[in-house]
Structure formats: structure tokens, C-alpha cells
Scaffold this motif. Structure first.
Motif, PDB file in Angstrom:
ATOM      1  N   GLY A  67       8.257   6.876   3.900  1.00  0.00           N
ATOM      2  CA  GLY A  67       8.951   6.126   4.931  1.00  0.00           C
ATOM      3  C   GLY A  67       9.247   7.004   6.106  1.00  0.00           C
ATOM      4  O   GLY A  67       9.059   8.218   6.062  1.00  0.00           O
ATOM      5  N   ARG A  68       9.718   6.380   7.173  1.00  0.00           N
ATOM      6  CA  ARG A  68      10.071   7.130   8.359  1.00  0.00           C
ATOM      7  C   ARG A  68      11.164   6.399   9.072  1.00  0.00           C
ATOM      8  O   ARG A  68      11.100   5.181   9.247  1.00  0.00           O
ATOM      9  CB  ARG A  68       8.850   7.263   9.287  1.00  0.00           C
ATOM     10  CG  ARG A  68       9.160   8.059  10.535  1.00  0.00           C
ATOM     11  CD  ARG A  68       7.969   8.040  11.472  1.00  0.00           C
ATOM     12  NE  ARG A  68       7.719   6.698  11.983  1.00  0.00           N
ATOM     13  CZ  ARG A  68       6.623   6.357  12.631  1.00  0.00           C
ATOM     14  NH1 ARG A  68       5.665   7.224  12.816  1.00  0.00           N
ATOM     15  NH2 ARG A  68       6.475   5.141  13.081  1.00  0.00           N
ATOM     16  N   SER A  69      12.143   7.118   9.492  1.00  0.00           N
ATOM     17  CA  SER A  69      13.215   6.493  10.255  1.00  0.00           C
ATOM     18  C   SER A  69      12.704   6.086  11.617  1.00  0.00           C
ATOM     19  O   SER A  69      11.903   6.774  12.228  1.00  0.00           O
ATOM     20  CB  SER A  69      14.383   7.477  10.423  1.00  0.00           C
ATOM     21  OG  SER A  69      15.333   6.943  11.314  1.00  0.00           O
ATOM     22  N   LEU A  77       2.445   5.747  10.191  1.00  0.00           N
ATOM     23  CA  LEU A  77       3.534   6.690   9.982  1.00  0.00           C
ATOM     24  C   LEU A  77       3.174   8.081  10.503  1.00  0.00           C
ATOM     25  O   LEU A  77       3.411   9.098   9.860  1.00  0.00           O
ATOM     26  CB  LEU A  77       3.912   6.764   8.501  1.00  0.00           C
ATOM     27  CG  LEU A  77       4.389   5.458   7.850  1.00  0.00           C
ATOM     28  CD1 LEU A  77       4.869   5.712   6.430  1.00  0.00           C
ATOM     29  CD2 LEU A  77       5.466   4.779   8.659  1.00  0.00           C
ATOM     30  N   GLY A  78       2.568   8.104  11.679  1.00  0.00           N
ATOM     31  CA  GLY A  78       2.267   9.363  12.343  1.00  0.00           C
ATOM     32  C   GLY A  78       0.921   9.967  11.997  1.00  0.00           C
ATOM     33  O   GLY A  78       0.527  10.970  12.613  1.00  0.00           O
ATOM     34  N   ARG A  79       0.187   9.394  11.049  1.00  0.00           N
ATOM     35  CA  ARG A  79      -1.111   9.936  10.656  1.00  0.00           C
ATOM     36  C   ARG A  79      -2.231   9.025  11.149  1.00  0.00           C
ATOM     37  O   ARG A  79      -2.191   7.811  10.955  1.00  0.00           O
ATOM     38  CB  ARG A  79      -1.202  10.080   9.145  1.00  0.00           C
ATOM     39  CG  ARG A  79      -0.174  11.046   8.564  1.00  0.00           C
ATOM     40  CD  ARG A  79      -0.358  11.193   7.068  1.00  0.00           C
ATOM     41  NE  ARG A  79       0.662  12.051   6.492  1.00  0.00           N
ATOM     42  CZ  ARG A  79       0.728  12.357   5.201  1.00  0.00           C
ATOM     43  NH1 ARG A  79      -0.178  11.858   4.361  1.00  0.00           N
ATOM     44  NH2 ARG A  79       1.683  13.150   4.749  1.00  0.00           N
ATOM     45  N   LEU A 122       0.815  -1.209   0.000  1.00  0.00           N
ATOM     46  CA  LEU A 122       0.000   0.000   0.000  1.00  0.00           C
ATOM     47  C   LEU A 122       0.851   1.263   0.000  1.00  0.00           C
ATOM     48  O   LEU A 122       0.335   2.368   0.172  1.00  0.00           O
ATOM     49  CB  LEU A 122      -0.929  -0.007   1.219  1.00  0.00           C
ATOM     50  CG  LEU A 122      -1.864  -1.206   1.325  1.00  0.00           C
ATOM     51  CD1 LEU A 122      -2.689  -1.124   2.608  1.00  0.00           C
ATOM     52  CD2 LEU A 122      -2.778  -1.306   0.112  1.00  0.00           C
ATOM     53  N   GLY A 123       2.153   1.119  -0.180  1.00  0.00           N
ATOM     54  CA  GLY A 123       3.035   2.268  -0.256  1.00  0.00           C
ATOM     55  C   GLY A 123       3.585   2.732   1.069  1.00  0.00           C
ATOM     56  O   GLY A 123       4.177   3.811   1.150  1.00  0.00           O
ATOM     57  N   VAL A 124       3.414   1.939   2.121  1.00  0.00           N
ATOM     58  CA  VAL A 124       3.871   2.332   3.451  1.00  0.00           C
ATOM     59  C   VAL A 124       5.131   1.547   3.789  1.00  0.00           C
ATOM     60  O   VAL A 124       5.097   0.316   3.902  1.00  0.00           O
ATOM     61  CB  VAL A 124       2.784   2.075   4.515  1.00  0.00           C
ATOM     62  CG1 VAL A 124       3.315   2.395   5.901  1.00  0.00           C
ATOM     63  CG2 VAL A 124       1.541   2.899   4.212  1.00  0.00           C
ATOM     64  N   VAL A 125       6.236   2.253   3.941  1.00  0.00           N
ATOM     65  CA  VAL A 125       7.507   1.635   4.305  1.00  0.00           C
ATOM     66  C   VAL A 125       7.883   2.117   5.693  1.00  0.00           C
ATOM     67  O   VAL A 125       8.086   3.308   5.917  1.00  0.00           O
ATOM     68  CB  VAL A 125       8.608   1.987   3.295  1.00  0.00           C
ATOM     69  CG1 VAL A 125       9.947   1.396   3.739  1.00  0.00           C
ATOM     70  CG2 VAL A 125       8.236   1.493   1.899  1.00  0.00           C
TER      71      VAL A 125
END
Length: 342
Positions: free
Chosen positions: A338-340, A211-213, A20-23
């Protein structure tokens, strides 16, 4: 604003969150992005559905368990049943595979598990089965306790090193998390000196956060109902260091929106297939990052791989709408976000 959920969700196919595009994070995954990327770790599952029942058994079976493996348990909130924890705490090892199931079936699973173990070792007079649970009573007639020894033995006997089924499978068949249908999820991270892999049984409350949302929904059960996290690695860690990993697995639940409700039993058990501890504490930074990223991604997979389910007393838990996740987290140029995790 609460997310409107409709029966259209029944039409979507389960997809892992990366599809779904979430890394999540920055570290590379193992080949399967699963707990079975850890060499020698296998997973077997038995799924039971129909007539108001949605439950099952998930077995995590590491090679070499007969001779014990270093392990540790962490408890975030102890409102649950995790059989065998005191001996793991005392000795710092597991001496059996790890099984997961629904709350009121925990004791039947443990008994059937002991029978399976005794059949393998006719000389055994003491065993410490490790069995965890979450409450799937919203979607399953939990008082029926439908799990039989055959279900338990099948999960153990069919354990394999392939990608475990996620979502509505095994012990996750009847679970829900963060307002949506959830279940089993798994993920891994490959390090230069080993692999960290996790498997989760997700069944807790809060507001889904990707990812924070936030992706808010009507709560399914405000009591929480628990999360089980199994951490596997082949890094040469001792039981104390594994305890540090296990605690951070529970911390990672916050990244997807857990509210750590007082009625939630949040547990993590970590083990290594290495029996020669040689890791320095100062070198744990990257394994900690690998663990945090893997738990976050496994929890998201438990949701995006689940299907809308109607069960006991016509209760329904809806799958999270994939378009809400992919639309919010896919940039206009089509690259994955993405997110570190540092």
C-alpha cells in the motif's frame, strides 16, 4: 524495457486491482468501492460490439437532478468535447444526469438525451445536457456513429446503485490507456461524514505506473485521446469547493503515469447530492485525499478489469498482464502492499 505482450493475456479473467494485491492509499473504501457507494447515485451502461464497432454509453444518474445539484467542471487540457460546461461554470449546478460516449457520437447522444429529458417534462423549454467523450477510434469504426436513441435511453432507464461493470463496458468498450486496453473504472472512499466516489473513462497515453513502479508497454496512440472523470459525493460542498475536488481529480492521473499529451482532453466534473453547503475549506484535506486515492484506484481498475480486444481494421489492444502487477506489488509474506496518498 518495454513489456512484451502476448495473446496469453486473453486467457486471464478481469480482476479489480485490489484482488491483485494492490491497495491504493490508506482510507477505507465504501461497501462496493464504487461511485454508487454515494447514496442516491446510480449508473447505467449500454455496450455495443461487433462488426468493427466497440463503443457504448455510460450514464451517471444522481437522485434529485431534476431540481439541480451543486457541481463544477475542471479542464486539464481542453482538446475534447464536454457538452454543457459553460452553464455548469456559470451557475454552479447540473440539471441533468451525466453521460459519456465515443467522440463522434457525442452529439447524437446529446440529442437523444434531450429527447429523453423532454419526455419526462413536457413543459421544459430549456435543458443543459452534460455529455463527455473520449476517442475510441482505434478499436471502433468511429465514423459510423452507431449509437441510437434506444442505446442512450436504455443506459438511463437501467441505471442502478449496484457495482457498475468495469473495463470493456459502456463508454469504455473501445478505449485504451497507458499502452493497454482500458475502459470504465470506479472506486470510492468512506469518510466519517460522507463518501467520495469516482467513475473514469480511461483513454490516455503515458507509462502505466502502479504504486510508483512502471509497467511499460508499446504506446497504442501517442496523441493521448483523453480521460473523463466523474466525481460524486454527499459531502455538503459548494460549487467552488467541488471545483477544487475536480482539479485534483485531473492531478491524480499523474499517479498512474499520464503524460498529459497535447492531444488529450482531460476533464473532471464533480457534483454533490447535498444542497446545504456547510463545509469549511480547512476541512477539505481528507476529502482531497479520498478523491486522489479513488481516482488512482479507479484508473487502475479500468485497466485490470479490461479484456484484450480486437476491433476496427483488426487493431488490438492487449489487457495488462496481471502477473506483472501482482508479482511486482505483492511482498514475499503475502501481505498487500500500500501507499499513503497524503
Amino acid at each position: 524495457m518495454l513489456l512484451p505482450v502476448t495473446d496469453d493475456n486473453r486467457l486471464q479473467s478481469p480482476r479489480r486491482v485490489r484482488e491483485l494485491g494492490v491497495v491504493v492509499g490508506t482510507l477505507p473504501t465504501g461497501p462496493l468501492n464504487a461511485i454508487t457507494d454515494v447514496p442516491g447515485v446510480r449508473v447505467g451502461q449500454t455496450t455495443i460490439t461487433g462488426d468493427g464497432v466497440n463503443t457504448g454509453v455510460t450514464a451517471i444518474v444522481p437522485d434529485g437532478w431534476e431540481a439541480t445539484l451543486p457541481a463544477a467542471v475542471a479542464v486539464g487540457n481542453g482538446y475534447g468535447k464536454l457538452i454543457g460546461t459553460t452553464q455548469v461554470d456559470e451557475l454552479g449546478v447540473i440539471e441533468t444526469p451525466i453521460l459519456l460516449t465515443g467522440t463522434l457520437s457525442t452529439f447524437r447522444v446529446a440529442d437523444a438525451f434531450v429527447s429523453w429529458l423532454l419526455d419526462r417534462d413536457p413543459r421544459a423549454t430549456s435543458l443543459n445536457p452534460v455529455v463527455g467523450e473520449t476517442n475510441d477510434g482505434h478499436l471502433s469504426d468511429i465514423r459510423r456513429r452507431p449509437i441510437t436513441p434506444a442505446h442512450v435511453h436504455a443506459a438511463l432507464d437501467t441505471a442502478s446503485a449496484t457495482l457498475p461493470q468495469e473495463g470493456c463496458a459502456g463508454a469504455g468498450t473501445g478505449t485504451a490507456a497507458l499502452g493497454f486496453k482500458a475502459g470504465i473504472g470506479t472506486a470510492s472512499r468512506a469518510l466519517t461524514d460522507g463518501t467520495v466516489g469516482v467513475l473514469v473513462q480511461a483513454n490516455f497515453s503515458g507509462v502505466l505506473t502502479v504504486l510508483g513502479r512502471q509497467v511499460p508497454a508499446e504506446p497504442i496512440d501517442s496523441d493521448g485521446n483523453s480521460c473523463m472523470i466523474v466525481v460524486a459525493t454527499d459531502l455538503p460542498l459548494d460549487s467552488r469547493q467541488l471545483g477544487r475536488l475536480a482539479r485534483r481529480a485531473i492531478f491524480a492521473m499523474a499517479r498512474v503515469g499520464s503524460d498529459y499529451a497535447p492531444g488529450s482532453g482531460d476533464y473532471a466534473i464533480a457534483f454533490t447530492t447535498s444542497r446545504t453547503p456547510s463545509y469549511a475549506d480547512r476541512d477539505l484535506r481528507t476529502p482531497f485525499q479520498a478523491l486522489t486515492e479513488s481516482v488512482e484506484e479507479a484508473l487502475l481498475n479500468s485497466l485490470t478489469m479490461a479484456r484484450t480486444t480486437t476491433g476496427f481494421q483488426n487493431h488490438t489492444a492487449h489487457a495488462v498482464p496481471h502477473d506483472r502487477i501482482s508479482r511486482q506489488h505483492q511482498p514475499a509474506d503475502g501481505r498487500s502492499s500500500g501507499r499513503s496518498a497524503t
